[in-house]
Enzyme design. Structure first.
Site, PDB file in Angstrom:
ATOM      1  CG  ASP A 221      38.631  26.396  33.408  1.00  0.00           C
ATOM      2  OD1 ASP A 221      39.774  26.359  33.904  1.00  0.00           O
ATOM      3  OD2 ASP A 221      38.439  26.443  32.165  1.00  0.00           O
TER       4      ASP A 221
ATOM      5  CG  HIS B 266      38.266  37.704  31.850  1.00  0.00           C
ATOM      6  ND1 HIS B 266      38.195  37.277  30.545  1.00  0.00           N
ATOM      7  CD2 HIS B 266      38.841  38.945  31.805  1.00  0.00           C
ATOM      8  CE1 HIS B 266      38.714  38.199  29.742  1.00  0.00           C
ATOM      9  NE2 HIS B 266      39.122  39.210  30.478  1.00  0.00           N
TER      10      HIS B 266
END
Ligand code: OAD
Length: 229
Positions: free
Chosen positions: A89, A104
């Site tokens: 996010d 990631h």
């Protein structure tokens, strides 16, 4: 300024309404991790993987940073702050943090299949047939299990230069990210409501949710207040 390095995971975004991966009602309890988070699955079922990450991206559009993200951004007044996040996010950036390493990947980006071209897609879906400039299917810019983590060396260097390492909301179960705590001999503070068992000397566990834990940690760092509730 002292260098505060912060390793974050899904738990820091939990109070914003984003599910963690493990634990009660975690994403991996409701989805088959093998089908949606492994590079092999991309070659067998692209539609399913695109759909999974399109849903995550749409959900991200509905949520906001919480107090924990905001306090980390505020701490830049008193510290050099580097954030290394496993989260895909963008809540650290929206909160105002200026140095964020996404180990990631990032939901708001897409890439070609060889990951040599990365583009911003905002909150738009990626659909089957959307092509990168090399003609390959566009895919989410996510590091799936079985893929290299290209920013690991950068992250290791950043952790080595820390004066303090803070870890917030990660189960420390996924390597190589979890191994980052071994790159410092400086004090490590861990904010997590669960009693994590960390095999490392010099760890102080703050057993609180991220927002409350960050309030305590900020008062401790900036005003020298004790860490207890
Ligand atoms: P996990 O779901 O493994 O761990 C989340 C941690 O957050 C746990 O230790 C929880 O106890 C803690 N937690 C839960 N609620 C919290 C709250 N309100 N405040 C603070 N902590 C809270 O998530 P990660 O460690 O981030 O990778 O997972 C690591 C990687 O595994 C992810 O980046 C993802 C996943 O598979 C990929 O998909 C490649």
């Amino acid at each position: 300024m002292k260098h505060l390095v912060v390793l974050t995971g899904a738990g820091i975004s939990a109070e914003s309404g984003i599910s963690t991966f493990r634990g009660n009602n975690g994403l991996w309890e409701n989805y088959d991790v093998r089908q949606v988070a492994y590079i092999d699955s991309w070659y067998t079922n692209k539609a399913l993987m695109l759909d999974f990450y399109n849903r995550r991206r749409r959900q991200l559009q509905q949520v906001k940073p919480n107090e924990a993200h905001l306090i980390l951004a505020e701490l830049e007044r008193d510290f050099k702050v580097s954030i290394i996040t496993q989260n895909v996010d963008n809540l650290h950036e929206i909160a105002g943090s200026s140095t964020v390493i996404h180990l990631h990947g990032e939901l708001t980006k897409a890439c070609n299949e060889s990951k040599t071209e990365v583009i911003d897609i905002g909150f738009n879906d990626i659909t089957l047939g959307d092509k990168a400039s090399d003609g390959s299917q566009l895919r989410p810019f996510i590091v799936w299990f079985g893929e290299a983590v290209p920013l690991m060396e950068t992250a290791e260097r950043v952790v080595r230069s820390a004066d303090i390492l803070l870890v917030v909301g990660t189960s420390l179960q996924v390597y190589p990210a979890a191994g980052l705590i071994n790159y410092t001999a400086k004090p490590i503070y861990v904010i997590d409501p669960e009693p994590l068992h960390i095999n490392h000397n010099g760890v102080t566990l703050i057993r609180e949710k991220a927002s409350k834990g960050m309030e305590l940690f900020k008062a401790f760092l900036v005003k020298g207040k004790p860490l207890s509730t």
